[in-house]
Motif scaffolding. Structure first.
Motif, PDB file in Angstrom:
ATOM      1  N   MET A   5      41.338 -23.845 -83.390  1.00  0.00           N
ATOM      2  CA  MET A   5      39.904 -23.544 -83.419  1.00  0.00           C
ATOM      3  C   MET A   5      39.137 -24.427 -82.447  1.00  0.00           C
ATOM      4  SD  MET A   5      39.162 -22.935 -87.479  1.00  0.00           S
ATOM      5  CE  MET A   5      37.429 -22.721 -87.163  1.00  0.00           C
ATOM      6  N   GLN A   6      39.563 -25.702 -82.316  1.00  0.00           N
ATOM      7  CA  GLN A   6      38.897 -26.593 -81.363  1.00  0.00           C
ATOM      8  C   GLN A   6      39.053 -26.080 -79.934  1.00  0.00           C
ATOM      9  OE1 GLN A   6      37.105 -29.312 -82.191  1.00  0.00           O
ATOM     10  NE2 GLN A   6      36.599 -29.702 -80.046  1.00  0.00           N
ATOM     11  N   PHE A   7      40.266 -25.614 -79.600  1.00  0.00           N
ATOM     12  CA  PHE A   7      40.509 -25.074 -78.253  1.00  0.00           C
ATOM     13  C   PHE A   7      39.665 -23.815 -78.014  1.00  0.00           C
ATOM     14  CE2 PHE A   7      42.878 -22.131 -75.531  1.00  0.00           C
ATOM     15  CZ  PHE A   7      42.990 -22.904 -74.388  1.00  0.00           C
ATOM     16  N   ILE A   8      39.579 -22.935 -79.026  1.00  0.00           N
ATOM     17  CA  ILE A   8      38.801 -21.694 -78.877  1.00  0.00           C
ATOM     18  C   ILE A   8      37.327 -22.013 -78.659  1.00  0.00           C
ATOM     19  CG2 ILE A   8      38.054 -19.603 -80.069  1.00  0.00           C
ATOM     20  CD1 ILE A   8      40.785 -19.614 -81.499  1.00  0.00           C
ATOM     21  N   VAL A   9      36.808 -22.964 -79.443  1.00  0.00           N
ATOM     22  CA  VAL A   9      35.393 -23.315 -79.322  1.00  0.00           C
ATOM     23  C   VAL A   9      35.092 -23.926 -77.954  1.00  0.00           C
ATOM     24  CG1 VAL A   9      33.615 -24.856 -80.232  1.00  0.00           C
ATOM     25  CG2 VAL A   9      35.033 -23.544 -81.803  1.00  0.00           C
ATOM     26  N   GLU A  10      36.003 -24.800 -77.464  1.00  0.00           N
ATOM     27  CA  GLU A  10      35.794 -25.404 -76.139  1.00  0.00           C
ATOM     28  C   GLU A  10      35.780 -24.341 -75.041  1.00  0.00           C
ATOM     29  OE1 GLU A  10      38.806 -28.290 -75.664  1.00  0.00           O
ATOM     30  OE2 GLU A  10      37.914 -29.740 -77.066  1.00  0.00           O
ATOM     31  N   LYS A  11      36.700 -23.399 -75.102  1.00  0.00           N
ATOM     32  CA  LYS A  11      36.758 -22.355 -74.076  1.00  0.00           C
ATOM     33  C   LYS A  11      35.543 -21.429 -74.144  1.00  0.00           C
ATOM     34  CE  LYS A  11      40.582 -23.137 -71.839  1.00  0.00           C
ATOM     35  NZ  LYS A  11      40.589 -23.373 -70.379  1.00  0.00           N
ATOM     36  N   TYR A  21      28.982 -22.808 -79.477  1.00  0.00           N
ATOM     37  CA  TYR A  21      29.491 -22.862 -80.835  1.00  0.00           C
ATOM     38  C   TYR A  21      29.951 -24.274 -81.159  1.00  0.00           C
ATOM     39  CZ  TYR A  21      29.680 -17.741 -81.156  1.00  0.00           C
ATOM     40  OH  TYR A  21      29.360 -16.416 -81.203  1.00  0.00           O
ATOM     41  N   ASN A  22      29.980 -24.572 -82.465  1.00  0.00           N
ATOM     42  CA  ASN A  22      30.740 -25.706 -82.967  1.00  0.00           C
ATOM     43  C   ASN A  22      31.723 -25.176 -84.005  1.00  0.00           C
ATOM     44  OD1 ASN A  22      29.195 -25.233 -85.253  1.00  0.00           O
ATOM     45  ND2 ASN A  22      27.690 -26.799 -84.713  1.00  0.00           N
ATOM     46  N   LEU A  23      32.525 -26.067 -84.569  1.00  0.00           N
ATOM     47  CA  LEU A  23      33.563 -25.605 -85.490  1.00  0.00           C
ATOM     48  C   LEU A  23      32.968 -24.910 -86.713  1.00  0.00           C
ATOM     49  CD1 LEU A  23      36.021 -28.637 -85.358  1.00  0.00           C
ATOM     50  CD2 LEU A  23      36.323 -26.392 -84.330  1.00  0.00           C
ATOM     51  N   ILE A  24      31.844 -25.433 -87.196  1.00  0.00           N
ATOM     52  CA  ILE A  24      31.256 -24.855 -88.411  1.00  0.00           C
ATOM     53  C   ILE A  24      30.657 -23.474 -88.118  1.00  0.00           C
ATOM     54  CG2 ILE A  24      29.477 -25.196 -90.167  1.00  0.00           C
ATOM     55  CD1 ILE A  24      29.848 -28.225 -89.741  1.00  0.00           C
ATOM     56  N   SER A  25      29.889 -23.394 -87.021  1.00  0.00           N
ATOM     57  CA  SER A  25      29.269 -22.102 -86.693  1.00  0.00           C
ATOM     58  C   SER A  25      30.310 -21.047 -86.335  1.00  0.00           C
ATOM     59  CB  SER A  25      28.271 -22.287 -85.541  1.00  0.00           C
ATOM     60  OG  SER A  25      28.946 -22.755 -84.387  1.00  0.00           O
ATOM     61  N   PHE A  26      31.386 -21.496 -85.657  1.00  0.00           N
ATOM     62  CA  PHE A  26      32.436 -20.523 -85.307  1.00  0.00           C
ATOM     63  C   PHE A  26      33.176 -20.050 -86.548  1.00  0.00           C
ATOM     64  CE2 PHE A  26      36.880 -19.694 -84.110  1.00  0.00           C
ATOM     65  CZ  PHE A  26      36.670 -18.597 -83.279  1.00  0.00           C
ATOM     66  N   ASP A  27      33.428 -20.972 -87.472  1.00  0.00           N
ATOM     67  CA  ASP A  27      34.159 -20.595 -88.679  1.00  0.00           C
ATOM     68  C   ASP A  27      33.309 -19.721 -89.599  1.00  0.00           C
ATOM     69  OD1 ASP A  27      36.482 -20.702 -90.318  1.00  0.00           O
ATOM     70  OD2 ASP A  27      35.403 -22.083 -91.631  1.00  0.00           O
ATOM     71  N   SER A  28      31.977 -19.808 -89.476  1.00  0.00           N
ATOM     72  CA  SER A  28      31.100 -19.021 -90.340  1.00  0.00           C
ATOM     73  C   SER A  28      30.764 -17.638 -89.776  1.00  0.00           C
ATOM     74  CB  SER A  28      29.792 -19.796 -90.581  1.00  0.00           C
ATOM     75  OG  SER A  28      29.110 -19.991 -89.343  1.00  0.00           O
ATOM     76  N   LEU A  29      31.378 -17.256 -88.647  1.00  0.00           N
ATOM     77  CA  LEU A  29      31.118 -15.935 -88.075  1.00  0.00           C
ATOM     78  C   LEU A  29      31.671 -14.841 -88.971  1.00  0.00           C
ATOM     79  CD1 LEU A  29      31.956 -16.532 -84.294  1.00  0.00           C
ATOM     80  CD2 LEU A  29      29.697 -16.295 -85.307  1.00  0.00           C
ATOM     81  N   GLU A  30      30.935 -13.737 -89.070  1.00  0.00           N
ATOM     82  CA  GLU A  30      31.379 -12.599 -89.863  1.00  0.00           C
ATOM     83  C   GLU A  30      32.379 -11.753 -89.079  1.00  0.00           C
ATOM     84  OE1 GLU A  30      27.951 -10.476 -91.038  1.00  0.00           O
ATOM     85  OE2 GLU A  30      27.137 -12.099 -92.298  1.00  0.00           O
ATOM     86  N   SER A  31      32.944 -10.763 -89.761  1.00  0.00           N
ATOM     87  CA  SER A  31      33.998  -9.941 -89.144  1.00  0.00           C
ATOM     88  C   SER A  31      33.464  -9.143 -87.953  1.00  0.00           C
ATOM     89  CB  SER A  31      34.587  -8.994 -90.190  1.00  0.00           C
ATOM     90  OG  SER A  31      33.572  -8.147 -90.721  1.00  0.00           O
ATOM     91  N   VAL A  32      32.246  -8.589 -88.092  1.00  0.00           N
ATOM     92  CA  VAL A  32      31.671  -7.811 -86.986  1.00  0.00           C
ATOM     93  C   VAL A  32      31.413  -8.717 -85.781  1.00  0.00           C
ATOM     94  CG1 VAL A  32      29.746  -6.359 -86.291  1.00  0.00           C
ATOM     95  CG2 VAL A  32      30.639  -6.194 -88.614  1.00  0.00           C
ATOM     96  N   GLN A  33      30.938  -9.929 -86.032  1.00  0.00           N
ATOM     97  CA  GLN A  33      30.689 -10.861 -84.934  1.00  0.00           C
ATOM     98  C   GLN A  33      31.995 -11.294 -84.272  1.00  0.00           C
ATOM     99  OE1 GLN A  33      28.511 -13.903 -86.984  1.00  0.00           O
ATOM    100  NE2 GLN A  33      26.511 -12.901 -86.697  1.00  0.00           N
ATOM    101  N   LEU A  34      33.027 -11.509 -85.095  1.00  0.00           N
ATOM    102  CA  LEU A  34      34.333 -11.851 -84.514  1.00  0.00           C
ATOM    103  C   LEU A  34      34.865 -10.715 -83.643  1.00  0.00           C
ATOM    104  CD1 LEU A  34      36.262 -13.690 -87.379  1.00  0.00           C
ATOM    105  CD2 LEU A  34      35.623 -14.607 -85.155  1.00  0.00           C
ATOM    106  N   LEU A  35      34.727  -9.481 -84.114  1.00  0.00           N
ATOM    107  CA  LEU A  35      35.182  -8.344 -83.305  1.00  0.00           C
ATOM    108  C   LEU A  35      34.383  -8.235 -82.011  1.00  0.00           C
ATOM    109  CD1 LEU A  35      35.778  -5.607 -86.024  1.00  0.00           C
ATOM    110  CD2 LEU A  35      37.496  -6.725 -84.610  1.00  0.00           C
ATOM    111  N   GLN A  36      33.068  -8.474 -82.078  1.00  0.00           N
ATOM    112  CA  GLN A  36      32.252  -8.442 -80.864  1.00  0.00           C
ATOM    113  C   GLN A  36      32.661  -9.558 -79.900  1.00  0.00           C
ATOM    114  OE1 GLN A  36      29.848  -6.088 -79.962  1.00  0.00           O
ATOM    115  NE2 GLN A  36      30.134  -7.162 -78.024  1.00  0.00           N
TER     116      GLN A  36
END
Length: 676
Positions: A5-11, A21-36
């Motif tokens: 997750m740290q690597f994904i957020v940095e990229k 993003y930070n780790l908390i905001s990235f982890d709190s993304l919903e399914s539709v946002q992740l798909l987008q």
């Protein structure tokens, strides 16, 4: 998982995404946002996938992403059941599915961009076999494959050029250096022209030099043509000799052989070739196809790690163990029934292996024979090129043997002379040794005399002094000459250096100014080029958009124009028909009989009446013909019988006249005999 997750957020926080993003905001993304987010990453890899998932159905989104992941050769972890779970998770936007996928995509973005770009041109469209039966479709498919191969070659060349490391700065430096050399050569040519102009008849001398150069070039071309013709003649002679040799071998084979042996040899060769075609070659071809299929399958798979290789090796070992167990079970099960045939099977397998081995040995021997023939031909050509010799015929070889015999006798004579000279050399060597011994004895006597007189070593010292003085005089002469030459050379070099410095001083000064100016212009050119590239990129994007818009408008205009022309033609046709209908109505309603006759209805009415009258006349004529047909046929038959009767009478009359003429001739002959 945290490192992932740290690597994904940095990229994602870097270019070109800039998500913050930070780790908390990235982890709190919903399914539709992740798909987008996944769609945005895929759109960065392939611009066709930069779409808003809210504007398409979930099935379309999943299908689009799965197709691109298949092209990118993404291999989800797990077995077949996990694959179905992966598809379901991709549709629903599950984090355990999306996070590893994002990590894999962001790790190798540049590589995947290249793969997606190549897939646009190298993923082949599957055409059904029934459509390929059409010649046009087959030709288009063949052209499509040829274009794909051409694109592969061009892309390889492009990658090689990128790796070669050629930069625009180096090319510019090379161009500037070549331009400087060109300027120097132009100046040198101008100086030489000025020097030549002072010489008398320089035009004539230049013309003569030009003619000399042309003649030398012509001489070189003629020499090259001569060499080519010699090589062609040599190759033609070689072909002729090979043909003669083959003809002679064939004649010898035909003369020495019988039809039975020839037929036997041909049968053996046919059997061998049929074995190669029917048994050996198909097996090798199938094995090659299988190996190629396996290699293509391995090539299509994604890159494997060491753990994957170890797992595959363990699976292979397990499968081999299971195969061995099954073979042992089968042998134990069928051993009593197949005991009678096992010996024959072993013999058949041994014979087949021996047959294959002998066929391979024969094939290898044939290849070796062809290789040796090519080597002999190559050696003969090399010998001809080096020494000019050719392959000797039988008569030439006999002459060569006779020459060798004569040279052998001459060699023996020379050998005897060498033996005599060697004996004489031994005598002379012995004489030299005796003289050396006598010289040593005389030297010893001289030394004894010098010791008695008190001047020992006088003769040796005298000889050494004379030798040293001679060597010293020679060295002094050589040193004097060398010093004179060196002084003259130094003077010449100093004069040349001074002249070159004087001539190059203004040029160097000018060159420094030009270099400074060149650097300024280069810097300015780079800045202008950057501005030009940015402006050109913007204009190019605007131009492409305008071109697309213009193209759509032109197509719409062409469609509307074609519709207008069609409607206009239909209108004209209807107008003509309407005009004709009005004229017809006017003529039909007109009280004037002349105008009424011009009406089409009246014309067709008259034509119908005429045709009806003509039909009545024809029916009456037919009736008359039918009534008179019987009597006419009877009269015709009577005339034919009368004609036959008259023909018979004419033939009878001709026969009667012929018989009367023959009787008259016989009577005249009898009268002549009576008179005699």
């Amino acid at each position: 998982m945290g490192d992932q997750m740290q690597f994904i957020v940095e990229k994602l926080n870097q270019e070109p995404f800039r998500k913050n993003y930070n780790l908390i905001s990235f982890d709190s993304l919903e399914s539709v946002q992740l798909l987008q987010l996944l769609s945005d990453v895929l759109g960065e890899i392939d611009p066709k996938h930069a779409v808003d998932i809210r504007e398409e159905l979930p099935e379309q989104t999943a299908k689009r992403m799965l197709s691109l992941l298949g092209i990118l050769k993404y291999k989800p972890p797990g077995s077949v059941s996990d694959l179905s779970a992966f598809r379901q998770g991709l549709v629903t936007g599950s984090k355990p599915v999306i996070h590893p996928l994002l990590h894999w995509l962001l790790q190798r973005t540049s590589e995947l961009k290249k793969r997606a770009y190549l897939a646009r041109f190298l993923v082949k469209l599957e055409v059904p076999a029934e459509f390929l039966q059409d010649d046009t479709v087959a030709d288009i498919d063949k052209q499509y494959e040829e274009l794909m191969e051409a694109f592969k070659n061009l892309h390889k060349e492009y990658e090689q050029l990128k790796i070669s490391g050629l930069s625009t700065a180096e090319i510019r430096r090379d161009i500037s250096a070549m331009e400087e050399e060109k300027d120097q050569l132009v100046k040198r040519v101008e100086r030489l022209k000025k020097r030549v102009e002072t010489v008398q008849n320089h035009q004539r001398m230049l013309e003569i030099a030009r003619q000399l150069r042309l003649e030398k070039e012509r001489e070189e071309s003629l020499a090259q043509q001569k060499q080519e013709q010699k090589s062609q003649l040599f190759h033609a002679e070689q072909r002729l000799q090979r043909a003669q040799l083959q003809l002679k071998e064939m004649r010898d084979a035909v003369a020495d052989s019988k039809p039975e042996s020839l037929m036997k040899k041909l049968e053996e060769e046919i059997n061998f070739n049929s074995y190669l075609v029917t048994e050996k070659m198909p097996g090798e071809l199938e094995s090659k196809k299988a190996s190629v299929y396996l290699l293509q399958k391995v090539l299509a798979e994604p890159a494997m790690t060491q753990s994957d290789l170890t797992s595959l090796q363990s699976e292979i070992n397990e499968v081999n163990a299971e195969m061995n167990q099954l073979i042992e079970k089968r042998m134990m099960k069928y051993e009593p029934t197949d005991s009678k045939f096992s010996m024959y099977r072993q013999q058949a397998s041994i014979i087949s292996r021996k047959k294959e081995a002998k066929a391979e040995e024969l094939q290898a021997a044939k290849e070796e024979m062809s290789r040796l023939e090519r080597q002999v031909q190559q050696r003969s050509s090399q010998a001809h090129e080096l020494e000019g010799s050719e392959i000797l015929t039988e008569d030439e070889f006999k002459q060569y043997v006779n020459k060798l015999r004569s040279k052998n006798t001459l060699y023996k004579k020379k050998r005897l002379e060498i033996a005599e000279i060697t004996a004489e050399y031994g005598i002379l060597q012995r004489t030299e040794e005796l003289l050396k011994q006598r010289h040593e004895a005389i030297q010893q006597q001289l030394q004894m005399v010098e010791e008695k007189k008190g001047i020992s070593g006088y003769s040796y010292t005298q000889e050494e002094l004379e030798r040293v003085s001679a060597v010293k005089s020679e060295m002094d002469e050589m040193k004097g000459q060398t010093l004179d030459n060196m002084s003259e050379m130094v003077k010449k070099l100093n004069a040349v250096v001074a002249e070159k410095k004087a001539s190059l001083a203004p040029v160097i000064k000018e060159l420094r100014q030009l270099r400074q100016k060149c650097q300024e212009l280069t810097q300015e050119c780079d800045e202008k080029k950057i501005q030009y590239d940015s402006c050109a990129a913007g204009l190019e994007s605007n131009r492409s958009a305008l071109e697309q818009e213009v193209k759509g408008l032109l197509e719409e205009c062409a469609l509307e124009e074609s519709n207008y022309r069609y409607i206009h033609c239909m209108k004209r046709t209807l107008e003509v028909q309407l005009q004709r209908a009005k004229e017809e109505m006017k003529a039909y309603v007109s009280p004037d009989p002349q105008e009424r006759r011009k009406a089409i209805r009246e014309q067709y009415t008259r034509m119908i009446l005429e045709q009806e009258n003509l039909g009545k006349k024809l029916r009456e004529k037919q009736k008359v013909i039918r009534e008179s047909h019987g009597p006419n046929m009877k009269q015709r038959k009577m005339w034919q019988d009368f004609e036959q009767l008259m023909e018979c009478k004419r033939e009878c009359f001709q026969k009667q006249q012929n018989q009367a003429a023959i009787g008259q001739v016989i009577q005249e002959g009898g009268k002549d005999r009576l008179v005699l």
